[in-house]
Enzyme design. Sequence first.
Site, PDB file in Angstrom:
ATOM      1  CE1 TYR A 144     -19.400   5.121  -0.129  1.00 22.78           C
ATOM      2  CE2 TYR A 144     -17.474   3.730   0.155  1.00 22.78           C
ATOM      3  CZ  TYR A 144     -18.423   4.301  -0.654  1.00 22.78           C
ATOM      4  OH  TYR A 144     -18.402   4.061  -2.012  1.00 22.78           O
ATOM      5  CG  ASP A 186     -10.145  -5.128  -0.981  1.00 19.71           C
ATOM      6  OD1 ASP A 186      -9.878  -3.978  -1.368  1.00 19.71           O
ATOM      7  OD2 ASP A 186     -11.125  -5.762  -1.409  1.00 19.71           O
ATOM      8  CB  SER A 187     -11.225  -2.059   3.813  1.00 19.75           C
ATOM      9  OG  SER A 187     -10.643  -0.918   3.221  1.00 19.75           O
ATOM     10  CG  HIS A 225     -13.134  -1.721   8.978  1.00 16.64           C
ATOM     11  ND1 HIS A 225     -13.212  -0.506   9.615  1.00 16.64           N
ATOM     12  CD2 HIS A 225     -12.865  -1.444   7.673  1.00 16.64           C
ATOM     13  CE1 HIS A 225     -13.026   0.459   8.732  1.00 16.64           C
ATOM     14  NE2 HIS A 225     -12.816  -0.087   7.549  1.00 16.64           N
ATOM     15  CG  PHE A 243     -10.994   7.644   4.681  1.00 14.21           C
ATOM     16  CD1 PHE A 243     -10.596   7.082   5.884  1.00 14.21           C
ATOM     17  CD2 PHE A 243     -11.199   6.794   3.592  1.00 14.21           C
ATOM     18  CE1 PHE A 243     -10.397   5.714   6.010  1.00 14.21           C
ATOM     19  CE2 PHE A 243     -10.998   5.416   3.713  1.00 14.21           C
ATOM     20  CZ  PHE A 243     -10.590   4.881   4.922  1.00 14.21           C
ATOM     21  CB  SER A 275      -0.872   0.015   1.263  1.00 10.93           C
ATOM     22  OG  SER A 275      -1.587   1.229   1.358  1.00 10.93           O
TER      23      SER A 275
HETATM   24  P1  IMP Z   1      -9.209  -0.016  -0.263  1.00 10.89           P
HETATM   25  O1  IMP Z   1      -9.277  -1.003   0.857  1.00 10.89           O
HETATM   26  O2  IMP Z   1      -8.042   0.898  -0.141  1.00 10.89           O
HETATM   27  O3  IMP Z   1      -9.366  -0.686  -1.589  1.00 10.89           O
HETATM   28  O4  IMP Z   1     -10.441   0.977  -0.122  1.00 10.89           O
HETATM   29  C1  IMP Z   1     -11.734   0.569  -0.007  1.00 10.89           C
HETATM   30  C2  IMP Z   1     -12.750   1.695   0.035  1.00 10.89           C
HETATM   31  O5  IMP Z   1     -13.658   1.341   1.076  1.00 10.89           O
HETATM   32  C3  IMP Z   1     -12.248   3.063   0.409  1.00 10.89           C
HETATM   33  O6  IMP Z   1     -11.903   3.821  -0.720  1.00 10.89           O
HETATM   34  C4  IMP Z   1     -13.482   3.660   1.087  1.00 10.89           C
HETATM   35  O7  IMP Z   1     -14.407   4.047   0.117  1.00 10.89           O
HETATM   36  C5  IMP Z   1     -14.073   2.459   1.794  1.00 10.89           C
HETATM   37  N1  IMP Z   1     -13.581   2.332   3.185  1.00 10.89           N
HETATM   38  C6  IMP Z   1     -12.802   1.353   3.688  1.00 10.89           C
HETATM   39  N2  IMP Z   1     -12.532   1.562   4.987  1.00 10.89           N
HETATM   40  C7  IMP Z   1     -13.146   2.713   5.308  1.00 10.89           C
HETATM   41  C8  IMP Z   1     -13.201   3.471   6.526  1.00 10.89           C
HETATM   42  O8  IMP Z   1     -12.615   3.140   7.565  1.00 10.89           O
HETATM   43  N3  IMP Z   1     -13.923   4.597   6.459  1.00 10.89           N
HETATM   44  C9  IMP Z   1     -14.560   5.016   5.331  1.00 10.89           C
HETATM   45  N4  IMP Z   1     -14.523   4.377   4.180  1.00 10.89           N
HETATM   46  C10 IMP Z   1     -13.818   3.207   4.157  1.00 10.89           C
END
Ligand code: IMP
Length: 195
Positions: free
Chosen positions: A153, A68-69, A179, A151, A8
Amino acid sequence: MKKIILASNNKNKVIEVKDILKDYEIVSLKEAGIDVDVEENGTTFEENALIKARAIAKLTGEITMADDSGLEIDYLNKAPGVYSARFMGHDTSYDIKNRALIEKLEGVEGQDRSCRFVCAIAVVFPDGREVVKRATMEGLLAKEISGENGFGYDPIVYLPEYKMTSASLSPEEKNKISHRGKALRLIKGELEKNA
Ligand code: IMP
């Protein structure tokens, strides 16, 4: 100190991982001099985390961690889910995305507004061993945007236990219950077992 490549370049994620995994040397992709874009084409958070971790582990030969989240809204069959970042387009502001989601749940009440942030973290070891852990932060989709922190959501995930959205928590409070924080602590336990 054992080295872990973190797949990352997200500054906040790098800081959080360094803070929780203090006994390891955490090296971001940028710090490792790696500039690749791994396509996240899995259908689950776990698959996407593993896809990223495997790809970077192959390049570096080092212990590699990826996450991934996203946000799952039960009323929308768990959308936006693994498409959370891409929902309505990468370049669309979260203000617009958040308002659109609130609108989709117009007239939906109480527990039917259940949603959760999900985070899966995968670790791939040089000898091929793989570990993946998932954790969630449960909430209800808020009826209006509120909160200035966080940030994405965060302003629309209402946490009944705290009577506020996740964007109203301080970063320290959020790390304790998020999470990502929970998944990281589970992974920390696995790293200790696999040491
Ligand atoms: P990635 O895990 O970097 O691919 O991002 C996943 C997307 O999930 C992010 O761009 C946000 O839209 C959303 N997301 C994941 N974790 C959070 C959080 O803790 N707060 C708000 N949005 C989240």
